[in-house]
Design a protein around this motif. Structure first.
Motif, PDB file in Angstrom:
ATOM      1  N   SER A 288     -15.806  21.959   8.188  1.00  0.00           N
ATOM      2  CA  SER A 288     -15.239  23.481   8.194  1.00  0.00           C
ATOM      3  C   SER A 288     -13.143  23.087   8.781  1.00  0.00           C
ATOM      4  O   SER A 288     -13.767  22.033   9.189  1.00  0.00           O
ATOM      5  CB  SER A 288     -15.934  24.599   8.840  1.00  0.00           C
ATOM      6  OG  SER A 288     -16.693  23.885   9.929  1.00  0.00           O
ATOM      7  N   GLY A 289     -13.155  24.202   9.342  1.00  0.00           N
ATOM      8  CA  GLY A 289     -12.243  23.986   9.658  1.00  0.00           C
ATOM      9  C   GLY A 289     -10.415  24.345   8.690  1.00  0.00           C
ATOM     10  O   GLY A 289      -9.475  24.475   9.600  1.00  0.00           O
ATOM     11  N   LEU A 290     -11.487  24.289   7.739  1.00  0.00           N
ATOM     12  CA  LEU A 290      -9.321  24.101   6.722  1.00  0.00           C
ATOM     13  C   LEU A 290      -9.440  25.348   5.762  1.00  0.00           C
ATOM     14  O   LEU A 290     -10.587  25.328   5.421  1.00  0.00           O
ATOM     15  CB  LEU A 290      -9.592  22.667   6.048  1.00  0.00           C
ATOM     16  CG  LEU A 290      -8.659  21.849   6.924  1.00  0.00           C
ATOM     17  CD1 LEU A 290      -8.872  20.229   5.566  1.00  0.00           C
ATOM     18  CD2 LEU A 290      -7.534  21.390   7.584  1.00  0.00           C
TER      19      LEU A 290
ATOM     20  N   LEU B 103      -2.412  24.339   0.372  1.00  0.00           N
ATOM     21  CA  LEU B 103      -1.406  24.267  -0.097  1.00  0.00           C
ATOM     22  C   LEU B 103      -0.476  24.359   1.284  1.00  0.00           C
ATOM     23  O   LEU B 103       0.615  23.581   0.625  1.00  0.00           O
ATOM     24  CB  LEU B 103      -1.384  25.955  -0.774  1.00  0.00           C
ATOM     25  CG  LEU B 103      -2.519  26.391  -1.862  1.00  0.00           C
ATOM     26  CD1 LEU B 103      -2.485  27.604  -1.894  1.00  0.00           C
ATOM     27  CD2 LEU B 103      -2.441  25.743  -2.882  1.00  0.00           C
ATOM     28  N   ASP B 104       0.188  23.933   2.061  1.00  0.00           N
ATOM     29  CA  ASP B 104       1.097  24.301   2.430  1.00  0.00           C
ATOM     30  C   ASP B 104       0.952  22.735   2.966  1.00  0.00           C
ATOM     31  O   ASP B 104       2.698  22.155   3.316  1.00  0.00           O
ATOM     32  CB  ASP B 104       1.563  25.197   4.162  1.00  0.00           C
ATOM     33  CG  ASP B 104       0.926  26.618   3.417  1.00  0.00           C
ATOM     34  OD1 ASP B 104       0.952  26.555   2.653  1.00  0.00           O
ATOM     35  OD2 ASP B 104       0.844  27.566   4.713  1.00  0.00           O
ATOM     36  N   SER B 105       0.115  21.862   3.814  1.00  0.00           N
ATOM     37  CA  SER B 105       0.223  21.095   4.277  1.00  0.00           C
ATOM     38  C   SER B 105      -0.319  19.601   3.037  1.00  0.00           C
ATOM     39  O   SER B 105      -1.441  19.593   3.864  1.00  0.00           O
ATOM     40  CB  SER B 105      -0.199  20.595   5.276  1.00  0.00           C
ATOM     41  OG  SER B 105       1.306  22.031   6.424  1.00  0.00           O
ATOM     42  N   PRO B 106      -0.452  19.518   2.270  1.00  0.00           N
ATOM     43  CA  PRO B 106      -1.518  18.717   1.032  1.00  0.00           C
ATOM     44  C   PRO B 106      -1.739  16.774   2.044  1.00  0.00           C
ATOM     45  O   PRO B 106      -2.339  17.518   1.367  1.00  0.00           O
ATOM     46  CB  PRO B 106      -1.319  18.715  -0.270  1.00  0.00           C
ATOM     47  CG  PRO B 106       0.367  18.849  -0.124  1.00  0.00           C
ATOM     48  CD  PRO B 106       0.377  19.656   1.053  1.00  0.00           C
TER      49      PRO B 106
END
Length: 210
Positions: free
Chosen positions: A165-167, A173-176
């Motif tokens: 978890s954590g994302l 979307l912003d930093s793939p």
């Protein structure tokens, strides 16, 4: 007085150029060779085309066996069903590239190569994905060794993987690229824990990305 007429006649004859018979013979030979080569080429192309038509339409080249190689998650029959290849179809009627692309649409298949095994066989070679952990993104997803999120979990899918978890979706979307790198690091960590005897993967049920 000298009679000059005979002299003029000799000079006129000397100025007339007559093509030797040998040159005409060479020209005719070259022309004949060219015609023969052209005829042979036409016969070879026509014969090859006729042979290919006979082979492709022959009942001798019908699919009887379908071999699946490289599958661990999916069964042979599941792969065959996904390929939609049926026994009895003419092997040359199959578009192998399109079949491979269709197979790769399955979540568990990374890529697929379909080959003819003449006269009556088809071979399907697979590269499957392997789930390393599960990530929670509102829904649960499998993630493979390369950090790629490749499948949403459905009823009946196994849950015996570490939960990460954590994302969240917006971060992805912003930093793939950054998120992909973080997921790769998690996959590498899990692989290291799998090899340990002390503080191994068995002691870890959940990992959080900060």
């Amino acid at each position: 007085m000298r009679d000059m007429k005979p002299a003029k006649s000799r000079r006129a004859k000397e100025n007339v150029r007559v093509r030797p018979a040998r040159e005409w013979k060479k020209l005719f030979t070259r022309l004949l060779h060219g015609v023969l080569i052209l005829c042979c080429t036409v016969l070879i192309v026509s014969g090859a085309t006729l042979l290919m038509n006979l082979v492709s339409n022959s009942d001798h080249f019908r699919v009887e066996t379908i071999e699946v190689v490289g599958n661990h998650k999916l069964t042979d029959q599941e792969v065959i069903d996904l390929s939609d290849i049926r026994q009895g179809v003419r092997t040359f009627d199959l578009d192998l590239e399109i079949i491979g692309q269709k197979l790769a649409e399955n979540d568990w298949i990374r890529d697929a190569v379909v080959e003819r095994k003449l006269p009556r066989g088809i071979v399907i070679r697979l590269s499957e994905r392997e789930a390393v952990f599960i990530i929670n993104l509102d829904y649960l997803f499998y993630v493979d060794h390369s950090g790629e999120i490749f499948k949403v979990l459905r009823a009946g899918d196994p849950l015996n993987y570490p939960l990460v978890s954590g994302l969240d979706r917006q971060q992805l979307l912003d930093s793939p690229d950054t998120c992909r790198e973080q997921l790769q690091q998690v996959a590498a960590l899990i692989e290291q824990l799998e090899q340990r005897e002390v503080f191994s993967l068995q002691a870890v049920s959940q990992i959080r990305i900060d």
